[in-house]
Each structure stands twice: as C-alpha cells, then as structure tokens.
Design a protein around this motif. Sequence first.
Motif, PDB file in Angstrom:
ATOM      1  N   ASP A   1       0.822  -1.206   0.000  1.00 27.50           N
ATOM      2  CA  ASP A   1       0.000   0.000   0.000  1.00 27.50           C
ATOM      3  C   ASP A   1       0.859   1.261   0.000  1.00 27.50           C
ATOM      4  O   ASP A   1       0.469   2.282  -0.568  1.00 27.50           O
ATOM      5  CB  ASP A   1      -0.959   0.004   1.187  1.00 27.50           C
ATOM      6  CG  ASP A   1      -0.266  -0.331   2.497  1.00 27.50           C
ATOM      7  OD1 ASP A   1       0.859  -0.860   2.456  1.00 27.50           O
ATOM      8  OD2 ASP A   1      -0.835  -0.071   3.573  1.00 27.50           O
ATOM      9  N   ALA A   2       2.045   1.221   0.618  1.00 26.44           N
ATOM     10  CA  ALA A   2       2.933   2.377   0.620  1.00 26.44           C
ATOM     11  C   ALA A   2       3.513   2.627  -0.769  1.00 26.44           C
ATOM     12  O   ALA A   2       3.690   3.767  -1.187  1.00 26.44           O
ATOM     13  CB  ALA A   2       4.070   2.176   1.625  1.00 26.44           C
ATOM     14  N   VAL A   3       3.782   1.550  -1.507  1.00 20.79           N
ATOM     15  CA  VAL A   3       4.302   1.692  -2.867  1.00 20.79           C
ATOM     16  C   VAL A   3       3.266   2.357  -3.763  1.00 20.79           C
ATOM     17  O   VAL A   3       3.593   3.130  -4.668  1.00 20.79           O
ATOM     18  CB  VAL A   3       4.706   0.313  -3.424  1.00 20.79           C
ATOM     19  CG1 VAL A   3       5.098   0.421  -4.880  1.00 20.79           C
ATOM     20  CG2 VAL A   3       5.846  -0.269  -2.601  1.00 20.79           C
ATOM     21  N   LEU A   4       1.987   2.096  -3.495  1.00 25.74           N
ATOM     22  CA  LEU A   4       0.922   2.664  -4.307  1.00 25.74           C
ATOM     23  C   LEU A   4       0.742   4.154  -4.084  1.00 25.74           C
ATOM     24  O   LEU A   4       0.190   4.853  -4.927  1.00 25.74           O
ATOM     25  CB  LEU A   4      -0.404   1.957  -3.995  1.00 25.74           C
ATOM     26  CG  LEU A   4      -0.581   0.567  -4.608  1.00 25.74           C
ATOM     27  CD1 LEU A   4      -1.810  -0.096  -4.016  1.00 25.74           C
ATOM     28  CD2 LEU A   4      -0.693   0.665  -6.114  1.00 25.74           C
ATOM     29  N   ASP A   5       1.188   4.637  -2.925  1.00 24.96           N
ATOM     30  CA  ASP A   5       0.986   6.043  -2.584  1.00 24.96           C
ATOM     31  C   ASP A   5       2.028   6.879  -3.317  1.00 24.96           C
ATOM     32  O   ASP A   5       3.167   7.005  -2.868  1.00 24.96           O
ATOM     33  CB  ASP A   5       1.111   6.236  -1.071  1.00 24.96           C
ATOM     34  CG  ASP A   5       0.670   7.631  -0.644  1.00 24.96           C
ATOM     35  OD1 ASP A   5       0.608   8.515  -1.519  1.00 24.96           O
ATOM     36  OD2 ASP A   5       0.396   7.823   0.545  1.00 24.96           O
ATOM     37  N   ALA A   6       1.653   7.440  -4.457  1.00 25.46           N
ATOM     38  CA  ALA A   6       2.612   8.164  -5.296  1.00 25.46           C
ATOM     39  C   ALA A   6       2.690   9.638  -4.966  1.00 25.46           C
ATOM     40  O   ALA A   6       3.325  10.400  -5.674  1.00 25.46           O
ATOM     41  CB  ALA A   6       2.242   7.999  -6.763  1.00 25.46           C
ATOM     42  N   SER A   7       2.051  10.060  -3.874  1.00 19.10           N
ATOM     43  CA  SER A   7       2.024  11.489  -3.584  1.00 19.10           C
ATOM     44  C   SER A   7       3.065  11.900  -2.563  1.00 19.10           C
ATOM     45  O   SER A   7       3.274  13.081  -2.331  1.00 19.10           O
ATOM     46  CB  SER A   7       0.635  11.878  -3.067  1.00 19.10           C
ATOM     47  OG  SER A   7       0.370  11.201  -1.836  1.00 19.10           O
ATOM     48  N   ALA A   8       3.702  10.920  -1.928  1.00 19.62           N
ATOM     49  CA  ALA A   8       4.595  11.254  -0.819  1.00 19.62           C
ATOM     50  C   ALA A   8       6.036  11.316  -1.271  1.00 19.62           C
ATOM     51  O   ALA A   8       6.414  10.789  -2.295  1.00 19.62           O
ATOM     52  CB  ALA A   8       4.444  10.201   0.289  1.00 19.62           C
ATOM     53  N   ALA A   9       6.842  11.996  -0.472  1.00 20.79           N
ATOM     54  CA  ALA A   9       8.275  12.070  -0.740  1.00 20.79           C
ATOM     55  C   ALA A   9       8.958  10.823  -0.214  1.00 20.79           C
ATOM     56  O   ALA A   9       8.639  10.332   0.863  1.00 20.79           O
ATOM     57  CB  ALA A   9       8.858  13.310  -0.077  1.00 20.79           C
ATOM     58  N   GLY A  10       9.896  10.298  -0.956  1.00 24.76           N
ATOM     59  CA  GLY A  10      10.579   9.071  -0.570  1.00 24.76           C
ATOM     60  C   GLY A  10      11.791   9.331   0.285  1.00 24.76           C
ATOM     61  O   GLY A  10      12.367  10.409   0.282  1.00 24.76           O
ATOM     62  N   PRO A  11      12.228   8.337   1.040  1.00 25.73           N
ATOM     63  CA  PRO A  11      13.381   8.504   1.924  1.00 25.73           C
ATOM     64  C   PRO A  11      14.689   8.371   1.160  1.00 25.73           C
ATOM     65  O   PRO A  11      14.782   7.655   0.174  1.00 25.73           O
ATOM     66  CB  PRO A  11      13.219   7.320   2.891  1.00 25.73           C
ATOM     67  CG  PRO A  11      12.569   6.260   2.055  1.00 25.73           C
ATOM     68  CD  PRO A  11      11.644   6.992   1.114  1.00 25.73           C
ATOM     69  N   ARG A  12      15.729   9.062   1.630  1.00 28.37           N
ATOM     70  CA  ARG A  12      17.052   8.932   1.045  1.00 28.37           C
ATOM     71  C   ARG A  12      17.825   7.866   1.811  1.00 28.37           C
ATOM     72  O   ARG A  12      18.910   8.099   2.354  1.00 28.37           O
ATOM     73  CB  ARG A  12      17.776  10.273   1.089  1.00 28.37           C
ATOM     74  CG  ARG A  12      17.077  11.362   0.280  1.00 28.37           C
ATOM     75  CD  ARG A  12      17.846  12.656   0.321  1.00 28.37           C
ATOM     76  NE  ARG A  12      19.176  12.522  -0.266  1.00 28.37           N
ATOM     77  CZ  ARG A  12      19.434  12.605  -1.560  1.00 28.37           C
ATOM     78  NH1 ARG A  12      18.440  12.802  -2.430  1.00 28.37           N
ATOM     79  NH2 ARG A  12      20.657  12.482  -2.016  1.00 28.37           N
ATOM     80  N   VAL A  13      17.247   6.688   1.895  1.00 33.26           N
ATOM     81  CA  VAL A  13      17.858   5.552   2.571  1.00 33.26           C
ATOM     82  C   VAL A  13      17.539   4.296   1.761  1.00 33.26           C
ATOM     83  O   VAL A  13      16.645   4.310   0.911  1.00 33.26           O
ATOM     84  CB  VAL A  13      17.326   5.393   4.018  1.00 33.26           C
ATOM     85  CG1 VAL A  13      17.750   6.547   4.901  1.00 33.26           C
ATOM     86  CG2 VAL A  13      15.808   5.236   4.032  1.00 33.26           C
ATOM     87  N   PRO A  14      18.256   3.205   1.994  1.00 32.08           N
ATOM     88  CA  PRO A  14      17.923   1.958   1.295  1.00 32.08           C
ATOM     89  C   PRO A  14      16.488   1.522   1.567  1.00 32.08           C
ATOM     90  O   PRO A  14      15.930   1.802   2.626  1.00 32.08           O
ATOM     91  CB  PRO A  14      18.928   0.961   1.875  1.00 32.08           C
ATOM     92  CG  PRO A  14      20.085   1.806   2.300  1.00 32.08           C
ATOM     93  CD  PRO A  14      19.472   3.084   2.803  1.00 32.08           C
ATOM     94  N   VAL A  15      15.925   0.815   0.598  1.00 34.06           N
ATOM     95  CA  VAL A  15      14.513   0.420   0.649  1.00 34.06           C
ATOM     96  C   VAL A  15      14.378  -1.086   0.472  1.00 34.06           C
ATOM     97  O   VAL A  15      15.048  -1.684  -0.366  1.00 34.06           O
ATOM     98  CB  VAL A  15      13.704   1.147  -0.448  1.00 34.06           C
ATOM     99  CG1 VAL A  15      12.293   0.584  -0.568  1.00 34.06           C
ATOM    100  CG2 VAL A  15      13.667   2.643  -0.178  1.00 34.06           C
ATOM    101  N   VAL A  16      13.504  -1.685   1.297  1.00 36.06           N
ATOM    102  CA  VAL A  16      13.098  -3.077   1.116  1.00 36.06           C
ATOM    103  C   VAL A  16      11.584  -3.090   0.990  1.00 36.06           C
ATOM    104  O   VAL A  16      10.875  -2.548   1.848  1.00 36.06           O
ATOM    105  CB  VAL A  16      13.534  -3.966   2.294  1.00 36.06           C
ATOM    106  CG1 VAL A  16      13.048  -5.407   2.077  1.00 36.06           C
ATOM    107  CG2 VAL A  16      15.041  -3.951   2.471  1.00 36.06           C
ATOM    108  N   LEU A  17      11.086  -3.684  -0.085  1.00 36.22           N
ATOM    109  CA  LEU A  17       9.645  -3.846  -0.258  1.00 36.22           C
ATOM    110  C   LEU A  17       9.223  -5.144   0.415  1.00 36.22           C
ATOM    111  O   LEU A  17       9.805  -6.200   0.149  1.00 36.22           O
ATOM    112  CB  LEU A  17       9.290  -3.891  -1.746  1.00 36.22           C
ATOM    113  CG  LEU A  17       9.828  -2.742  -2.607  1.00 36.22           C
ATOM    114  CD1 LEU A  17       9.355  -2.921  -4.050  1.00 36.22           C
ATOM    115  CD2 LEU A  17       9.397  -1.399  -2.051  1.00 36.22           C
TER     116      LEU A  17
END
Length: 373
Positions: free
Chosen positions: A70-86
């Motif tokens: 559900d977080a991946v679907l939210d295209a309105s937010a700013a992403g973190p400048r850190v590594p990501v695991v889905l």
Amino acid sequence: MNESPAYLPAPPAPASGDGAATTCLLVTRDDGLADHVALIAAACGVVLAVERRPPDRWPAGCTLALLGPDAVLDASAAGPRVPVVLVGFASDRDGLWRVAARQPGVRVAILPEASAWLGEFLGERELHAGHGRLTVFAGGTGGTGTTTLAVLTALYAGRKGTRSLVVDADPHSRGIWALLGRPAAGGVGWEDLMRSRGQIAPGHLAGILPQVGGTSVLTWTHGQPAPVRGAILHEVIAAARRSFDAVVVDAGRSAGLGETLVQLADSVLVVASAAVPGSPQAFTPVGPDAGTTWRIVVTGSLPAGMDAPRVAAAAGLELLAYVPPTPALATASAEGRLGSVLTRPRIRRRVEPLLGWSLPAERPASGYEELAS
C-alpha cells in the motif's frame, strides 16, 4: 498492482548522534504485515517504527525503509534517502517484484518465506549502524608504529573536540596504557567486558571507559591480555559507532585481520616499514565489501633511491602519508606520555593526514526524492 516506481534509494543518512538505537521505518496499513515484521525486528534488536502512510519528512534517525504494497501505491509522498526493502505476502509477490525491477538497488522480501533473510539483513545493518567513522590500523609487520599512530590519531581527534575512542584489538597486545601512563580515573577494560553478559548499550559504553585528554580508551586495564572474542568485538564496535564520532581500532598485523572487522570498517590503514614494505600479496585487501577503503602509511627511514610513493606502489596500496623517524615520538612513547607530543606542530602535521581520514564526513544536506508519477 500499480507499477509506479518505488522510493529512490540513496546512501543512508547519518544517525542523530545522541546514542539512540538505529531506527527502521515500516510504512503499511496492513496490521498483519506490521506485526510480522515487528517480530523479526525485535529478534534482531532493531528498533522499528511503524507509520500507516509515508511521512512528509522522514525521521533523521531512519536508516532503512520497509515499504508495504500500500505504501508503494501512494505516489504522492516524498521518498526517503535511505535503502529500501519492499515487504509483503505471497499475494503481493508479482507487483512488488515489478516495482523492484524498475528501481535498481531496491530489495524485496516476500513473507513468511523470506523471514530468515530479512532477519539476517536487519541484523547485519545493526552491526554497521551509527554515524561514527570506523578506521582500522593494521601493521604490515611488527615494529612499524601501528599502535602509536592509532593512539595518536584518536588523541588528536579528541583534542579537536571530536568524540573519539581508541580500541585495542591487537590479539598480541599487552595493553596500550604503557604509551599513555595510567588513566586519571578508573574505568573498565577488555577484561571486564569479556566477563559481562548481555548487550552493550551505546550510552553506557561511553560512560564506563577511561579517558585521556578527552579520548576514551578500551584496552587491557589490569588483567592478563588475551584475544578478544569476535562476537564481543563486533558488539563493542556497533555500540561505539552510535556513541562516538571517530572510532580508531588498533588491529595488530594486517595478516591477521578478520574479514568481518574489515567489512565493518570505513577504511583500513596499513602501517608499513619503509625499509621492509612487504609484497603486494602481504596487503591484499580481504573481504568482499568494496565500501572499505585501503590506504598505506609508510614509516621509518627510506632506503637510498626510494621515496614513499614508490614504497606504497611496491606494496600495492595507495599512499596516505609518510611518517619519518621522529625521536620525540619514540621518547614520549617509551616514557608513557604519548599525548604530550601533540603540542608539537611538526608532529601534528605528520598526524593530520591520518586524522582527516578518520573523522566522519560532514552530514549531507537533507533532501527527499519525489516519487515519479
């Protein structure tokens, strides 16, 4: 599932510097997923914060983002400048992998089958956690001045107001108080930590170690020196990087360096004699971690027709500094007053290249990548 790109990964932001534990932020509205990930994080000793929606600004102490479907679907937010695991369950598999395929560096953990992998990943990051820079000094041979330079570098950092720690990790060490004199106040040493049980709290470590001129010292204080068990050494380093800005490790000879210690280090400085520099094979960097930088510090009298860059080239490493024989340094070491030589401008100039390599980089300006539409 929408194939909008996930948050763009970037190098981890430094921790806040207050000794707090590493924070991993999970973003999901799925309570079942949150509970599952929380159990994995708890088993690793990792602090997990949970948000139901991506925050407008990511916490300064966040070093890893776990994003639910559900977080991946939210295209309105700013992403973190850190590594990501889905992260997600089997029903989310195809969608998460499609997103990851469009974002190199993004990892995917499908639960519960990837629970063990995620636990190992979080645990490994915990070892590397913290803002402090870890510099390992290792001697090409005995008698090159490795311990002296490691201690001087840490002391110089302390004189400049940096929270610094020197760790005696030489398996053949007799302790380093002979170079410094006895500590002005009591404190624990390796013999005490070897007998302790339980995890070492970062703030507690900073408060129990003896100091010299504002620099904390971890060595053998009153017991018989013995090799430090790897698990304890790594736990101490993990705690130290969350308590100190500069962590300097005297690891003894480069031939005995452990792969895990090298992987934890930001840089390895090999201290080699100008007269007997050794072969390139003697200093072959160990460990697969390409993020660890190796440099050589050449010490002693240069043979006729040689200079420090040539000695470094013969050893197969890039030169960081040349430290010629310095009688004042040798005398101060023998008399247990090594810290006093830093009042001499000439010696400070010799140590400054090592100091610059051992201090943490300035914290990068904060910024956030916007999700592509």
